[in-house]
Enzyme design. Structure first.
Site, short mmCIF file in Angstrom:
data_model
loop_
_atom_site.label_atom_id
_atom_site.label_comp_id
_atom_site.label_asym_id
_atom_site.label_seq_id
_atom_site.Cartn_x
_atom_site.Cartn_y
_atom_site.Cartn_z
CD1 TRP A 86 -1.81 1.74 -5.90
CD2 TRP A 86 -2.10 3.37 -4.38
NE1 TRP A 86 -2.85 2.54 -6.32
CE2 TRP A 86 -3.04 3.54 -5.41
CE3 TRP A 86 -2.09 4.26 -3.32
CZ2 TRP A 86 -3.97 4.57 -5.40
CZ3 TRP A 86 -3.00 5.30 -3.31
CH2 TRP A 86 -3.93 5.45 -4.34
CG HIS A 87 0.13 6.11 -0.97
ND1 HIS A 87 -0.32 4.94 -0.39
CD2 HIS A 87 -0.85 7.03 -0.78
CE1 HIS A 87 -1.50 5.16 0.15
NE2 HIS A 87 -1.86 6.40 -0.06
N GLY A 88 3.66 5.73 -4.04
CA GLY A 88 4.77 6.35 -4.75
C GLY A 88 5.94 5.41 -4.91
N GLY A 108 0.82 -1.21 0.00
CA GLY A 108 0.00 0.00 0.00
C GLY A 108 0.85 1.26 0.00
CG PHE A 157 -0.06 9.66 -4.03
CD1 PHE A 157 1.32 9.74 -3.99
CD2 PHE A 157 -0.79 10.34 -3.07
CE1 PHE A 157 1.96 10.46 -3.01
CE2 PHE A 157 -0.16 11.06 -2.08
CZ PHE A 157 1.21 11.12 -2.05
#
Length: 515
Positions: free
Chosen positions: A323-325, A320, A515
């Site tokens: 996923w943001h960066g 997770g 993102f």
């Protein structure tokens, strides 16, 4: 195109809104086609070169989903699901992580592979996850609507396309097919504009003002911050992100409500959470739901004992974070939250064996405080441009760089100042103005976040959104002010809109756009 820009407010939104109800007179399909076309225009405004990528992804997933649904429960359907999900993830990995992978390999092995210089298509994480959820729902037999134009609208629907929420097909299709939503309703317009006004005010009047106090602390060339400066910068960013994302979520829900469509709730006063598990039930709620349903549970969830559960939690949160960066700072941020969740679950199990209990009010106060401090520390890695800067700020927050006090404040302490200096506390060279302003904004934002009702509480009489996780307004707090269709509330909404519009001289992007 930004929600908080004149081009959107004065041109795009009025044309899209009027055209939708005009074309809907010729049938729901025509109205949906107009709204889908406008949504594609909204996306193309950023960079029309990626429209082909978006449309190609939509077509491929639509036909894959149709095939998977016809073969649900069979080996062929399962193989098609695995192939389609893999292709979506490979596409996301190429655009988002290829350069991160190459730079990491170069750093570890000393190679000099050239970076690809790939520009990340805006919103790719959100429309990819939305379509993966569609494919999984198709295999599970939860998809009942297969008209192509509705599917295009489902994926591209402009209020959610760039920064969420992550939608489920079954949530949106009945609303896109509802005859009532193709006729203008004054109640929807009043509710939608009121929610939008609250979101706009959060973004331009609070979040954007906090940004200037967070940025200097997180600048790579900044000096190592002392205790109060580091905490001021970290808290400024903590509340900047809070009001930025809360504002976007409100604006998306409000815009959608203008068309009679309710988006799922995505933000529910997360800093009021009394443990880290509750925090993730309140922060980016649809992403948490996606990670739970399509990653944590398939990994085994909590079905194979505590060690496997903890490993699944850590894996889910690290992915997770990634996923943001594409950066190690996001990996660390995810790992920290995974560790927090593991500790929370372990403490909850241990607490069952402790024979005494703290008074509920004290337990809640301590839980909220500890959770908030953990979240603030983790945000440092989320915000910092690199690990060196993040470590520098964290060391400052831990007091490793001393406890600086501004001259402007120190001069008012009088005789105690030499004593304080003797204890090793030096004066902040920047003077007291910025220091006082930073902490003034932080305390103001904290009061709003912790003491005031949130948007869904204010609008609770009118069901502003679909409640994610089965929860709408915060049951633990009664609204201090409940919106009603009356003159006083209309004036307040008008003032919020006016002040928000007046502050749009330099509209800034929402933080979750990256993102």
């Amino acid at each position: 195109m930004l929600f908080n820009s004149y081009a959107f407010l004065l041109a795009y939104l009025p044309v899209t809104f009027a055209g939708f109800f005009l074309f809907a007179r010729f049938g729901k399909g025509t109205g949906a086609a107009w709204l889908a076309t406008c949504s594609l225009f909204f996306y193309g405004w950023w960079d029309y070169h990626y429209l082909a990528l978006l449309l190609g992804s939509i077509c491929a997933n639509y036909y894959a989903g149709s095939y998977i649904a016809r073969n649900a429960g069979t080996s062929a359907g399962k193989k098609a699901l695995a192939a389609a999900v893999s292709l979506n993830l490979l596409l996301l990995a190429y655009y988002k992580y290829a350069d991160f992978f190459l730079s990491s390999v170069n750093a570890v092995t000393g190679t000099e592979w050239p970076l690809l210089g790939i520009i990340l298509p805006i919103g790719i994480s959100f429309f990819t996850f939305t379509q993966i959820a569609f494919l999984a729902d198709a295999y599970a037999g939860k998809v009942t609507e297969y008209r192509f134009i509705y599917y295009v609208l489902f994926v591209t629907y402009f209020p959610h396309l760039i920064a969420g929420p992550v939608l489920h097909h079954k949530e949106m299709m009945p609303q896109f097919d509802d005859d009532r939503n193709y006729r203008p309703e004054l109640s929807n317009i009043a509710i939608g504009l009121s929610i939008f006004a609250l979101g706009l005010a959060k973004k331009v009047l609070i979040a954007d003002n906090l940004a200037g106090y967070a940025a200097p602390v997180f600048h790579p060339q900044a000096e190592s911050p002392s205790l109060l400066i580091a905490w001021g910068g970290a808290l400024a960013y903590t509340f900047q992100l809070y009001f930025d994302f809360s504002g976007y979520s409100d604006m998306a829900i409000g815009l959608s409500r203008l068309f009679g469509v309710k988006l799922p709730l995505n933000f529910n006063s997360p800093y009021k959470a009394w443990n880290i598990t509750e925090f993730w039930r309140r922060w980016h709620m649809t992403l948490s739901r996606f990670l739970r349903d399509y990653l944590y549970i398939p990994l085994g969830g909590n079905r194979h004992g505590p060690i496997r559960r903890h490993a699944n939690l850590l894996t889910t949160m690290v992915l997770g974070g990634l996923w943001h960066g594409a950066g190690w700072n996001f990996v660390i941020w995810g790992a920290l939250h995974g560790a927090f969740l593991v500790v929370n679950h372990a403490w909850r199990d241990l607490a069952q064996t402790i024979p005494f209990r703290l008074p509920p009010a004290l337990a809640s106060f301590l839980g909220i405080g500890v959770t908030f401090i953990c979240v603030v520390f983790a945000w440092v890695y989320f915000r910092a441009p690199d690990l060196a800067t993040a470590h520098k700020v964290v060391l400052g927050m831990l007091g490793a760089n001393g406890a600086a006090l501004p001259d402007a404040i120190a001069s008012r302490i009088g005789p105690l100042w030499p004593v304080i200096q003797g204890l090793g506390v030096s004066a902040y060279l920047g003077g007291g103005g910025t220091f006082v302003e930073t902490w003034g904004w932080v305390l103001f934002a904290a009061a709003l976040a912790f003491l005031c009702p949130n948007t869904q509480e204010i609008m609770s009489r009118f069901e502003p959104a679909l409640a994610s996780h089965g929860k709408g307004a915060d049951a633990a707090h009664q609204p201090l002010f409940t919106w009603q269709p009356r003159r006083r509330d209309a004036v307040l909404v008008g003032l919020l809109l006016a002040f928000g519009v007046l502050a749009l001289s330099r509209p800034t992007e929402f933080l979750y756009f990256q993102f």
